[in-house]
Design an enzyme around this catalytic site. Structure first.
Site, PDB file in Angstrom:
ATOM      1  N   GLY A 222       5.109  -0.648  -0.766  1.00 28.39           N
ATOM      2  CA  GLY A 222       3.971  -1.501  -0.428  1.00 28.39           C
ATOM      3  C   GLY A 222       2.633  -0.955  -0.843  1.00 28.39           C
TER       4      GLY A 222
ATOM      5  N   PRO B 279       7.398  -6.368  -3.913  1.00 28.23           N
ATOM      6  CA  PRO B 279       7.751  -7.637  -4.577  1.00 28.23           C
ATOM      7  C   PRO B 279       7.119  -7.760  -5.962  1.00 28.23           C
ATOM      8  CG  PRO B 279       6.765  -8.015  -2.398  1.00 28.23           C
ATOM      9  CD  PRO B 279       6.625  -6.578  -2.695  1.00 28.23           C
TER      10      PRO B 279
ATOM     11  N   ASN C 299      -2.124   3.870   5.081  1.00 25.14           N
ATOM     12  CA  ASN C 299      -2.580   2.849   6.027  1.00 25.14           C
ATOM     13  C   ASN C 299      -3.319   3.475   7.198  1.00 25.14           C
ATOM     14  OD1 ASN C 299      -1.332   1.051   4.332  1.00 25.14           O
ATOM     15  ND2 ASN C 299       0.559   0.972   5.537  1.00 25.14           N
TER      16      ASN C 299
ATOM     17  N   HIS D 130      -5.561   8.458   5.058  1.00 26.02           N
ATOM     18  CA  HIS D 130      -6.851   7.758   5.090  1.00 26.02           C
ATOM     19  C   HIS D 130      -7.389   7.542   6.495  1.00 26.02           C
ATOM     20  CE1 HIS D 130      -5.668   5.967   0.907  1.00 26.02           C
ATOM     21  NE2 HIS D 130      -6.100   7.215   0.812  1.00 26.02           N
TER      22      HIS D 130
HETATM   23  C1  BV8 Z   1     -11.605  10.950  -3.032  1.00 25.59           C
HETATM   24  C2  BV8 Z   1      -9.513   3.663   4.444  1.00 25.59           C
HETATM   25  C3  BV8 Z   1     -13.355  12.152  -4.074  1.00 25.59           C
HETATM   26  C4  BV8 Z   1     -10.689   2.733   4.580  1.00 25.59           C
HETATM   27  C5  BV8 Z   1      -8.989   3.666   2.061  1.00 25.59           C
HETATM   28  C6  BV8 Z   1      -8.952  10.073  -8.992  1.00 25.59           C
HETATM   29  C7  BV8 Z   1      -8.858  11.148  -8.114  1.00 25.59           C
HETATM   30  C8  BV8 Z   1      -9.585  11.140  -6.931  1.00 25.59           C
HETATM   31  C9  BV8 Z   1     -10.405  10.053  -6.602  1.00 25.59           C
HETATM   32  C10 BV8 Z   1     -10.491   8.983  -7.462  1.00 25.59           C
HETATM   33  C11 BV8 Z   1      -9.763   8.989  -8.651  1.00 25.59           C
HETATM   34  N1  BV8 Z   1     -10.031   7.827  -9.284  1.00 25.59           N
HETATM   35  C12 BV8 Z   1     -10.877   7.088  -8.522  1.00 25.59           C
HETATM   36  C13 BV8 Z   1     -11.191   7.754  -7.413  1.00 25.59           C
HETATM   37  C14 BV8 Z   1     -12.104   7.301  -6.380  1.00 25.59           C
HETATM   38  C15 BV8 Z   1     -11.402   6.518  -5.280  1.00 25.59           C
HETATM   39  C16 BV8 Z   1     -10.424   5.512  -5.813  1.00 25.59           C
HETATM   40  O1  BV8 Z   1      -9.225   5.752  -5.830  1.00 25.59           O
HETATM   41  N2  BV8 Z   1     -10.934   4.338  -6.220  1.00 25.59           N
HETATM   42  C17 BV8 Z   1     -10.074   3.259  -6.678  1.00 25.59           C
HETATM   43  C18 BV8 Z   1     -10.576   1.931  -6.112  1.00 25.59           C
HETATM   44  C19 BV8 Z   1     -10.079   3.272  -8.187  1.00 25.59           C
HETATM   45  N3  BV8 Z   1     -10.741   7.419  -4.366  1.00 25.59           N
HETATM   46  C20 BV8 Z   1     -11.449   7.932  -3.337  1.00 25.59           C
HETATM   47  O2  BV8 Z   1     -12.633   7.727  -3.180  1.00 25.59           O
HETATM   48  C21 BV8 Z   1     -10.702   8.827  -2.357  1.00 25.59           C
HETATM   49  N4  BV8 Z   1     -11.511  10.001  -2.145  1.00 25.59           N
HETATM   50  O3  BV8 Z   1     -10.768  11.139  -3.850  1.00 25.59           O
HETATM   51  O4  BV8 Z   1     -12.797  11.649  -2.895  1.00 25.59           O
HETATM   52  C22 BV8 Z   1     -12.942  13.539  -4.144  1.00 25.59           C
HETATM   53  C23 BV8 Z   1     -11.997  13.940  -5.083  1.00 25.59           C
HETATM   54  C24 BV8 Z   1     -11.628  15.225  -5.147  1.00 25.59           C
HETATM   55  C25 BV8 Z   1     -12.219  16.136  -4.272  1.00 25.59           C
HETATM   56  C26 BV8 Z   1     -13.159  15.726  -3.338  1.00 25.59           C
HETATM   57  C27 BV8 Z   1     -13.519  14.410  -3.258  1.00 25.59           C
HETATM   58  C28 BV8 Z   1     -10.585   8.174  -0.995  1.00 25.59           C
HETATM   59  C29 BV8 Z   1      -9.735   6.953  -1.070  1.00 25.59           C
HETATM   60  C30 BV8 Z   1      -9.497   6.425   0.351  1.00 25.59           C
HETATM   61  C31 BV8 Z   1     -10.217   5.104   0.517  1.00 25.59           C
HETATM   62  N5  BV8 Z   1      -9.912   4.560   1.846  1.00 25.59           N
HETATM   63  N6  BV8 Z   1      -8.695   3.244   3.290  1.00 25.59           N
HETATM   64  C32 BV8 Z   1     -10.251   1.360   5.030  1.00 25.59           C
HETATM   65  O5  BV8 Z   1      -9.048   1.095   5.178  1.00 25.59           O
HETATM   66  O6  BV8 Z   1     -11.173   0.528   5.234  1.00 25.59           O
HETATM   67  S1  BV8 Z   1      -8.115   3.041   0.771  1.00 25.59           S
HETATM   68  C33 BV8 Z   1      -7.370   1.570   1.157  1.00 25.59           C
HETATM   69  O7  BV8 Z   1      -6.658   1.201  -0.032  1.00 25.59           O
HETATM   70  C34 BV8 Z   1      -6.274   1.587   2.231  1.00 25.59           C
HETATM   71  O8  BV8 Z   1      -6.073   2.825   2.844  1.00 25.59           O
HETATM   72  C35 BV8 Z   1      -5.028   1.159   1.439  1.00 25.59           C
HETATM   73  O9  BV8 Z   1      -3.860   1.631   1.931  1.00 25.59           O
HETATM   74  C36 BV8 Z   1      -5.378   1.768   0.156  1.00 25.59           C
HETATM   75  C37 BV8 Z   1      -4.547   1.593  -1.028  1.00 25.59           C
HETATM   76  O10 BV8 Z   1      -4.251   0.245  -1.216  1.00 25.59           O
HETATM   77  P1  BV8 Z   1      -2.723  -0.185  -1.055  1.00 25.59           P
HETATM   78  O11 BV8 Z   1      -2.191   0.434   0.180  1.00 25.59           O
HETATM   79  O12 BV8 Z   1      -2.004   0.082  -2.311  1.00 25.59           O
HETATM   80  O13 BV8 Z   1      -2.881  -1.711  -0.776  1.00 25.59           O
HETATM   81  P2  BV8 Z   1      -3.025  -2.878  -1.867  1.00 25.59           P
HETATM   82  O14 BV8 Z   1      -3.529  -4.085  -1.149  1.00 25.59           O
HETATM   83  O15 BV8 Z   1      -3.750  -2.356  -3.058  1.00 25.59           O
HETATM   84  O16 BV8 Z   1      -1.530  -3.167  -2.350  1.00 25.59           O
HETATM   85  C38 BV8 Z   1      -0.588  -3.713  -1.453  1.00 25.59           C
HETATM   86  C39 BV8 Z   1       0.732  -3.703  -2.170  1.00 25.59           C
HETATM   87  O17 BV8 Z   1       1.729  -4.160  -1.265  1.00 25.59           O
HETATM   88  C40 BV8 Z   1       0.771  -4.630  -3.375  1.00 25.59           C
HETATM   89  O18 BV8 Z   1       1.341  -3.927  -4.472  1.00 25.59           O
HETATM   90  C41 BV8 Z   1       1.714  -5.763  -2.924  1.00 25.59           C
HETATM   91  O19 BV8 Z   1       2.488  -6.276  -4.012  1.00 25.59           O
HETATM   92  C42 BV8 Z   1       2.588  -5.047  -1.947  1.00 25.59           C
HETATM   93  N7  BV8 Z   1       3.216  -5.886  -0.919  1.00 25.59           N
HETATM   94  C43 BV8 Z   1       2.744  -7.046  -0.386  1.00 25.59           C
HETATM   95  N8  BV8 Z   1       3.624  -7.481   0.559  1.00 25.59           N
HETATM   96  C44 BV8 Z   1       4.636  -6.578   0.615  1.00 25.59           C
HETATM   97  C45 BV8 Z   1       4.385  -5.560  -0.320  1.00 25.59           C
HETATM   98  N9  BV8 Z   1       5.207  -4.517  -0.508  1.00 25.59           N
HETATM   99  C46 BV8 Z   1       6.328  -4.468   0.248  1.00 25.59           C
HETATM  100  N10 BV8 Z   1       6.644  -5.404   1.171  1.00 25.59           N
HETATM  101  C47 BV8 Z   1       5.823  -6.465   1.371  1.00 25.59           C
HETATM  102  N11 BV8 Z   1       6.152  -7.401   2.281  1.00 25.59           N
END
Ligand code: BV8
Length: 241
Positions: free
Chosen positions: A188, A215, A100, A117
């Site tokens: 979360g 959840p 976060n 992040h």
């Molecule tokens: C990188 C800042 C390349 C910006 C964010 C494999 C390896 C490496 C990279 C990749 C890979 N596969 C794909 C990639 C590329 C990419 C990626 O992951 N893409 C995804 C979409 C497939 N990753 C990257 O680009 C990363 N960089 O690896 O660089 C590299 C690699 C090697 C060497 C050099 C370079 C950078 C990723 C960072 C992106 N920036 N945030 C901003 O915020 O605007 S990510 C963003 O999503 C947030 O930080 C957030 O935290 C994050 C993850 O999402 P979640 O936290 O899981 O949130 P989400 O909404 O998805 O889920 C919420 C959950 O909460 C749900 O499950 C829900 O059920 C639950 N929930 C709801 N209410 C509750 C609850 N749980 C508990 N209690 C509740 N009450």
């Protein structure tokens, strides 16, 4: 729950990985919640990336400004407080790694959170290498986004965008904490974003007992020994008594 409470109470090292769901009960929308998620209204790759910012700096700047206001209005909930209290009661045992970009863990009094992040409340230059040393963020010309009065460089939010590397020190510390803990709580997060999503499997491979607190089902349920289906603000205080 009793067995897990005992396991946490006896653990020499506990690691907690939090995602956007950790902030949901504080009123900050999650990213992938279909109803209210930020990504539901915007294309994440368009907004949370350097290309997206360069393509439309004002749109992306306004999106972050709106989110910053939401973060400033939000308050830490009982789950954030439970983590901070646990850290005070048992110094050196707890490491919190967060995906976060809000400051709710810090405002609950938790010290030393590993921020993978970045920090939405911080600014940084879009092209730091291009800069004359005289350029000063504090002197940036106000705007949407602000820019440098001397060389025109744009100001951007201090977060890690998609396609950008995570801060090296933070990532190293996160991997070490995941590999050294006896219990990992994954709270979360949908487990969609990498490399953060890989920390649960890394902890499991190193012998940790991995528990998902969410959840809903996640992409990394297969990496966990158990899944507590419920909200963070309710379950964390029970688990960290
Ligand atoms: C990188 C800042 C390349 C910006 C964010 C494999 C390896 C490496 C990279 C990749 C890979 N596969 C794909 C990639 C590329 C990419 C990626 O992951 N893409 C995804 C979409 C497939 N990753 C990257 O680009 C990363 N960089 O690896 O660089 C590299 C690699 C090697 C060497 C050099 C370079 C950078 C990723 C960072 C992106 N920036 N945030 C901003 O915020 O605007 S990510 C963003 O999503 C947030 O930080 C957030 O935290 C994050 C993850 O999402 P979640 O936290 O899981 O949130 P989400 O909404 O998805 O889920 C919420 C959950 O909460 C749900 O499950 C829900 O059920 C639950 N929930 C709801 N209410 C509750 C609850 N749980 C508990 N209690 C509740 N009450």
């Amino acid at each position: 729950m009793a067995a897990l409470q005992a396991r946490v109470a006896q653990a020499a090292r506990v690691c907690v990985l939090t995602g956007a769901g950790m902030s949901a009960e504080s009123g900050i929308p999650t990213f992938r919640d279909a109803q209210s998620g930020l990504w539901a209204r915007f294309d994440p790759m368009q907004l949370a990336s350097e290309e997206g910012f360069r393509a439309d700096p004002r749109l992306v700047w306004d999106w972050y400004a709106q989110r910053r206001e939401g973060v400033r209005r939000a308050q830490p909930h009982a789950g954030h407080v439970a983590l901070a209290d646990f850290a005070r009661r048992r110094p050196g045992v707890l490491t919190v790694i967060t995906q976060n970009v809000d400051d709710l863990h810090q405002r609950a009094g938790l010290l030393g959170t590993i921020r993978l992040h970045g920090d939405i409340l911080q600014d940084q230059w879009l092209s730091p290498s291009r800069h004359a040393p005289a350029c000063d963020l504090a002197q940036a010309v106000p705007g949407r986004p602000p820019r440098c009065a001397l060389c025109g460089n744009l100001v951007r939010p201090g977060v890690v965008w998609f396609g950008e590397s995570l801060p090296h020190g933070a990532w190293q510390a996160a991997e070490q904490a995941a590999q050294a803990c006896a219990v990992m709580l994954v709270v979360g997060t949908s487990g969609v974003v990498w490399p953060a999503a890989g920390l649960a499997a890394a902890a499991r491979r190193s012998g940790a007992h991995v528990v998902i607190i969410n959840p809903a089902a996640t992409e990394i349920d297969g990496d966990a020994h158990e899944h507590l289906a419920g909200p963070a603000a309710e379950l964390l205080p029970k688990l960290l008594m």
